[in-house]
Design a protein around this motif. Sequence first.
Motif, mmCIF file in Angstrom:
data_model
loop_
_atom_site.group_PDB
_atom_site.id
_atom_site.type_symbol
_atom_site.label_atom_id
_atom_site.label_comp_id
_atom_site.label_asym_id
_atom_site.label_seq_id
_atom_site.Cartn_x
_atom_site.Cartn_y
_atom_site.Cartn_z
ATOM 1 N N ALA A 179 8.211 1.767 2.622
ATOM 2 C CA ALA A 179 9.518 1.244 2.211
ATOM 3 C C ALA A 179 9.349 0.163 1.146
ATOM 4 O O ALA A 179 10.101 0.097 0.166
ATOM 5 N N ALA A 180 8.327 -0.700 1.337
ATOM 6 C CA ALA A 180 8.078 -1.736 0.328
ATOM 7 C C ALA A 180 7.653 -1.123 -1.000
ATOM 8 O O ALA A 180 8.043 -1.582 -2.070
ATOM 9 N N ALA A 181 6.873 -0.043 -0.911
ATOM 10 C CA ALA A 181 6.434 0.623 -2.145
ATOM 11 C C ALA A 181 7.635 1.219 -2.887
ATOM 12 O O ALA A 181 7.714 1.164 -4.114
ATOM 13 N N LYS A 182 8.571 1.770 -2.139
ATOM 14 C CA LYS A 182 9.782 2.309 -2.780
ATOM 15 C C LYS A 182 10.560 1.197 -3.469
ATOM 16 O O LYS A 182 11.148 1.387 -4.535
ATOM 17 N N LYS A 183 10.571 0.032 -2.814
ATOM 18 C CA LYS A 183 11.261 -1.105 -3.420
ATOM 19 C C LYS A 183 10.589 -1.481 -4.749
ATOM 20 O O LYS A 183 11.254 -1.804 -5.737
ATOM 21 N N LEU A 184 9.255 -1.445 -4.767
ATOM 22 C CA LEU A 184 8.532 -1.749 -6.001
ATOM 23 C C LEU A 184 8.833 -0.726 -7.091
ATOM 24 O O LEU A 184 8.894 -1.054 -8.275
ATOM 25 N N ALA A 224 -0.249 -2.918 -10.206
ATOM 26 C CA ALA A 224 -1.229 -3.329 -9.193
ATOM 27 C C ALA A 224 -0.580 -3.412 -7.810
ATOM 28 O O ALA A 224 -1.156 -2.993 -6.804
ATOM 29 N N ALA A 225 0.646 -3.964 -7.760
ATOM 30 C CA ALA A 225 1.333 -4.060 -6.469
ATOM 31 C C ALA A 225 1.628 -2.676 -5.900
ATOM 32 O O ALA A 225 1.509 -2.436 -4.698
ATOM 33 N N LYS A 226 2.009 -1.777 -6.795
ATOM 34 C CA LYS A 226 2.284 -0.397 -6.329
ATOM 35 C C LYS A 226 1.025 0.246 -5.776
ATOM 36 O O LYS A 226 1.050 0.922 -4.741
ATOM 37 N N SER A 227 -0.098 0.059 -6.454
ATOM 38 C CA SER A 227 -1.350 0.667 -5.992
ATOM 39 C C SER A 227 -1.781 0.058 -4.658
ATOM 40 O O SER A 227 -2.301 0.750 -3.779
ATOM 41 N N ILE A 228 -1.549 -1.268 -4.482
ATOM 42 C CA ILE A 228 -1.884 -1.902 -3.197
ATOM 43 C C ILE A 228 -1.014 -1.313 -2.088
ATOM 44 O O ILE A 228 -1.510 -0.996 -0.997
ATOM 45 N N ALA A 229 0.288 -1.159 -2.368
ATOM 46 C CA ALA A 229 1.182 -0.608 -1.342
ATOM 47 C C ALA A 229 0.771 0.804 -0.954
ATOM 48 O O ALA A 229 0.732 1.170 0.224
ATOM 49 N N ALA A 230 0.433 1.619 -1.967
ATOM 50 C CA ALA A 230 0.012 3.000 -1.665
ATOM 51 C C ALA A 230 -1.291 3.006 -0.881
ATOM 52 O O ALA A 230 -1.465 3.772 0.083
ATOM 53 N N CYS A 277 4.850 -7.541 -1.952
ATOM 54 C CA CYS A 277 5.950 -6.914 -2.709
ATOM 55 C C CYS A 277 7.002 -7.957 -3.092
ATOM 56 O O CYS A 277 7.527 -7.937 -4.214
ATOM 57 N N GLU A 278 7.287 -8.870 -2.167
ATOM 58 C CA GLU A 278 8.280 -9.904 -2.484
ATOM 59 C C GLU A 278 7.768 -10.836 -3.577
ATOM 60 O O GLU A 278 8.509 -11.240 -4.486
ATOM 61 N N ALA A 279 6.473 -11.178 -3.496
ATOM 62 C CA ALA A 279 5.897 -12.054 -4.517
ATOM 63 C C ALA A 279 5.905 -11.376 -5.876
ATOM 64 O O ALA A 279 6.210 -11.999 -6.901
ATOM 65 N N ALA A 280 5.554 -10.082 -5.891
ATOM 66 C CA ALA A 280 5.579 -9.328 -7.151
ATOM 67 C C ALA A 280 6.990 -9.283 -7.715
ATOM 68 O O ALA A 280 7.211 -9.444 -8.914
ATOM 69 N N SER A 338 -6.374 -4.948 -4.607
ATOM 70 C CA SER A 338 -6.096 -6.389 -4.473
ATOM 71 C C SER A 338 -6.873 -7.184 -5.512
ATOM 72 O O SER A 338 -6.347 -8.110 -6.142
ATOM 73 N N ASP A 339 -8.159 -6.829 -5.704
ATOM 74 C CA ASP A 339 -8.979 -7.534 -6.695
ATOM 75 C C ASP A 339 -8.396 -7.396 -8.094
ATOM 76 O O ASP A 339 -8.372 -8.352 -8.877
ATOM 77 N N ASN A 340 -7.928 -6.190 -8.412
ATOM 78 C CA ASN A 340 -7.337 -5.972 -9.743
ATOM 79 C C ASN A 340 -6.115 -6.853 -9.952
ATOM 80 O O ASN A 340 -5.896 -7.412 -11.030
ATOM 81 N N LEU A 341 -5.292 -6.964 -8.903
ATOM 82 C CA LEU A 341 -4.097 -7.797 -9.021
ATOM 83 C C LEU A 341 -4.469 -9.271 -9.199
ATOM 84 O O LEU A 341 -3.893 -9.990 -10.023
ATOM 85 N N VAL A 342 -5.459 -9.714 -8.413
ATOM 86 C CA VAL A 342 -5.883 -11.124 -8.513
ATOM 87 C C VAL A 342 -6.422 -11.422 -9.912
ATOM 88 O O VAL A 342 -6.094 -12.443 -10.537
ATOM 89 N N LYS A 343 -7.256 -10.481 -10.429
ATOM 90 C CA LYS A 343 -7.816 -10.680 -11.763
ATOM 91 C C LYS A 343 -6.711 -10.756 -12.819
ATOM 92 O O LYS A 343 -6.738 -11.597 -13.711
ATOM 93 N N ALA A 344 -5.729 -9.842 -12.705
ATOM 94 C CA ALA A 344 -4.646 -9.824 -13.710
ATOM 95 C C ALA A 344 -3.851 -11.123 -13.653
ATOM 96 O O ALA A 344 -3.509 -11.710 -14.695
#
Length: 1448
Positions: free
Chosen positions: A1223-1228, A1253-1259, A1313-1316, A1372-1378
Amino acid sequence: QHRGIPVIRVIVLGMVNIFIKEKLIVICFSLASTESAAARDVAQALKSLASGARGVAATTTDVPARGAMLDCAGDVMDKSANLIEETKRAIAKPGDAESQQRLAQVAKAVSQALNRCVNCLPGQRDVDNAIRSVGEASKTLLSDSFPSSGKPFPEVQAHLNEVAAGLNQSANEVVQASRGTTQDLARATGKFGKDFSNFLEAGVDMAGTSQSKEDQTQVVSNLKTISMSSSKLLLAAKALSTDPNSPNLKNQLANAARAVTDSINQLITMCTQQAPGQKECDNALRELESVRGMLENPTEAVNDMSYFDCIDGVMENSKVLGESMAGISHHAKNSNLPEFGDSVSAGSKALCGLTEAAAQAAYLVGVSDPNSTAGQKGLVDPAQFAKANQSIQMACQNLVDPACTQSQVLSAATIVAKHTSALCNACRLASSKTPNPVAKRQFVQSAKEVANTTANLVKSIKALDGAFNQDNREKCKAATGPLIEAVDNLTVQISPEGHAAMEPIVAAAQTMLESSTGLIETARSLAVNPKDPPKWSVLAGHSRTVSDSIKKLITNMRDKAPGQRECDDAIEVLNNCIREVDQASLAAISQHLTPRDDISMETLHEQMAASVHEISNLIEPVAVAARSEASQLGHKVSQMASYFEPLIMAAIGTASKILSSQQQMAVLDQTKTLTESALQMLYTAKEAGGNPKAAHMQEALEESVQMMKEAVDDLGATLAEAASAAGAVGGMVDSINDSINKMEETPALDPEGTFVDYQTTMVKTAKAIAVTVQEMVTKSNTNPDDLGGLANQLTNEFGNLATEAKYAAVTAESDEIGHHIKKQVGELGFSCTSLVTKAGALQCSPNDSFTKKELIESARKVSEKVSHVLAALQAGNRGTQACITAASAVSGIIADLDTTIMFATAGTLNRENAETFADHRECILKTAKALVEDTKLLVSGAGASQEKLAQAAQSSVTTITKLADVVKLGAASLGSEDPETQVVLINAVKDVAKALGNLISATKAAAGKPHDDPSMLQLKNSAKVMVTNVTSLLKTVKAVEDEATKGTRALEATIEHIKQELTVFSSSDPPPKTTTPEEFIRMTKGITMATAKAVAAGNSCRQEDIIATANLSRRAIADMLHSCKEAAYHPEVNRDVQMRALRYGNECATGYLGLLEHVLVIIQKPTHDLKQQLANYSKKVANSVTELIQAAEAMKGTEWVDPEDPTVIAENELLGAAAAIEAAAKKLEQLRPRTKPKEADESLNFEEQILEAAKSIAAATSALVKAASAAQRELVAQGKVGAIPANAVDDGQWSQGLISAARMVAAATNNLCEAANSAVQGHASEEKLISSAKQVAASTAQLLVACKVKADQDSQTMKRLQAAGNAVKRASDNLVKAAQKAAFEAEDDQAVVVKSKMVGGIAQIIAAQEEMLRKERELDEARKKLAMIRQQQYKFLPSELREDGEDQ
């Protein structure tokens, strides 16, 4: 002796003269001047008489006759002398009445003497003897019975013919002899008398041989006629013999002879017709003539027989006819006339049956042609049109008849005006009913033609009435032509193709009828004269022709079975359609499907939806025609096939515009599936052929129908989803219009419920429409993409409302109310189409403010129309509508009381100020008593007017609302320190509210019903429960402050409540919803707790324990009974398991009821023995609970699990976490980077990186949680974790660790997802995003640890789990780096402006150092806080996680 006949004539003339003179004397006796002349004439006549008498005496040889003649003549002389003397005396006394009387007597004596004298003449005596002989013989006709002689009918008839010829000859001889000598007359009359006696004897014999009483009566009547005619003949002959020269007497004699001959001929004809077989032949010929008209133009149904019934009828009747024809030939040859007649009658009936069946079959063949229209059930009554047509044509014939009078012309004009007016009205009504614009236009045009031609004819008739001449008559005749033509156009017609198809059947039947007529006529002759060889040859020829024509008829009927040709044509069409889809599929696979640019995607969608809708509507009609209506099969099959070609074209066009190859194939495959299922259905329908006796095809037909319905539903759902997503609403608008049109049709089935039932359903549906409309208004502002689904929902809801409205109108009290309801629903439908259209437009243009305003205005109109519909329903039955509203209000009150019970149970229902319960007691009691009065009014209102019922319902709702309020205040005044007593009090008023709700429903159902209706009994029972619950409330109110009895009162109320719940549970009414066996099992655990509580209360006898037990028992038993019934009625539960669960549920509640009643006895009189028995009651309840759980296991089947099992909870939590993450991924997916000025392009790249990155983490986390679920199932399967670990603490701890880890993953992903979302929108920092991503990685590690504790490291599931964990870590690492990169770049881009002045520079340095120190202090505090949080969480982690955590 030589004078002979002249002497007799002289005597006769003399007698005539005497008669004349006597009359003269009588008439003229008062005329003295003529008395001497009259006397002389009499004397002269007497002299002639005397001379003639002597001559007759001299010429006869019969001595007695001679003496009689002379004696009679002498007597005449004496009487004549007396006459003259009396005349003389009378003249002397002209006014003397006595003299006149004596004169009349003397004249009468003279007349009698003359008659005797005439009768003594030769020949006259023989005539008299003959007359007497006829009279004596005729006396036999006065008998009541005429026994048969036993001779066969032909012999009796032949004898009658013979003696009839003899009697006729004797009659002619009498006529001749009356002109000859007296000897001739004597001989002729004597012979006539003998022949008459013989004839009468033969006639009586014929009467005895007659087959029926009616025939016998006719024979006797004819014999009496012949007897009268014979007597008249003899009298006429006697009269003529006395005066041969009288012309009138000769004519009378000739007429009498002719009458004898005619009456004899009539008798012979009648007897011939009465001969066995003759009447049957005549009847048969008449019957065949009457049915011949059926074959002339079979454009109307002859009967209700189906085509295959017609074939069966032809087969059966042909068999009977064959036997009858053989019997006719055989019995005619052997002169078995009664059997011959039976064969003729049987043959006639068979021929009529054959003709009727052939005519009906021809009609069905004709109307089954797709171009014919008479076979369809129309909007008009064909019989009415045919009758009016016939009347108008007859009146027009009278108008043009030259012999027609002026009054007849006016009468014919009246008939024409009457029937043409009726036809025009029928056309007007039909045009208003039909949704087909072509048919509507045709009806209107036909009515105009009839009206115009009638007007012209009326003008001509007026002119004819004013001047009744030939010129105006011709004008009138000319005016009738167009009218007749216009009226003929109204009558349903069979197409030329239909006529051609029926021609072979009609021709064969006509040949059969003609040959059968000739056969019967020939057989009738042979029955009379079986020795006629040429006739036998003709009979054989006719028999052969009849047999050949019947064989031809049967062959033609089999070849021309309705619908077969159309089925073949339709099958060919569908095969071509399938080939086209296959070619399009190949083109789509090879990417060579050329897009259609000449039409829009929305139009293609609408074409497909319309075709699928029409095909769906034709599935059932085709099935019905294939089962039993052969005449409709061709029509329906052709109609269905006609919709597949546009469907295929639209489907291929739609696929050509879709870019995705997968979606292309989905559309084409579903279309092909529908076409193939339709093809299978057509093959089955063709084989069934509309023959209801083809039982072996019914099952196959049902299967094909079901397959096609499923295919239509699948394709329809796909189209509806695609249409609503694309804003295409044409199909929805068509569906609403279709619902409106169907509402105006007469229901095919009788209503199953009453007006109240349909009214209740309509109110619910109308309110649901109002809710949907309001939601559409909300979504138009927040999320226009959802409008398509809501529009589809609105369409379905209106369809349901229109269906209910059709039956509500039928069951309404008056037609006016029904019409008003349908009118309001129709107007609502038109408003709904407008709203749906606006929703589609707004969905396509979400930012169009003008369209949004139009949608809101349309929604307001729909809401207004909904209120109109509700008002129309209320007008229909104001009382029942008030009951519906009242029931809804009571439901709200019950829900409010449930909320209050929750507050009371939680100990938060506090008193206001310093009030006590005494402040509210009187008000509660007073309101409760008022409610009892309202209950009485409500019950009596069921049989009263709707107005009174409405008042009673409204009053009861007002009172229960007030009662609930004062009871809540009273409960609050008891204080939150005594929550159990508060719950008891509120439960008591809740029971009253429930009972009132049931009573209102029962009143609504019983309104207007007779006293012996079952609903009235239900009403009485509901009223009793209501009174019982109010009484219980009053007792509870009085005992609530009595510490010694309030527990007892609470227990009594609970026992009564459980009994009422048991009554509802035991009823056959299904529950409003169903539940799962797991929920059922969960509810049984409350029984165990309540049982323990009840046993403890029974032992302690403390009022507080008893109150708590009462409240807990009420809730536990009610929940168990509800869940038991709901689980038992689940669709997947079979009948045996359902009955088992219901039985044990009843036993459990009954056992617990016994336990509570025993506790109540103990409270009132506590003894050790009674307390000892508590164990037995509790054991009985426990056994029932065990049986209930086993029944629940049977409901679940082999996959039953314990819902309290930690491993099951773990699996559910894992699946729940996966769902939350998805559901969170759909929101993203719905997020887009915010728009920024041109100079911020580099930050746009960062935001897109964040979202990806957030979408990939959710998936990845979704895949991880699902993999963890699979790993947990694998552990259970391997036995490393128990399936149902009853006491396995270790497994339970492991499962708890898995659960907490899964929850942490789901929560962390949600935070990410909320932070993104906040970061993209510019409302949060990159630091928060980095922190959320790290938290996801940490929770993922904990989940992996929890799964690895007992898992096999080499299993495929564990490998997939590890891979999923690595994917989460990488994402997660990719998101942190970005995020860090963006943060560093932002820091690098910051420009520090250094102040040039010293003071300003020093101040700037101090401020920077101050900020650094503050940040360092905040960092230290944040680290300490994080450490404390982790320490607290560490305490609650399972041992496995703590150990692994320490290792790490």
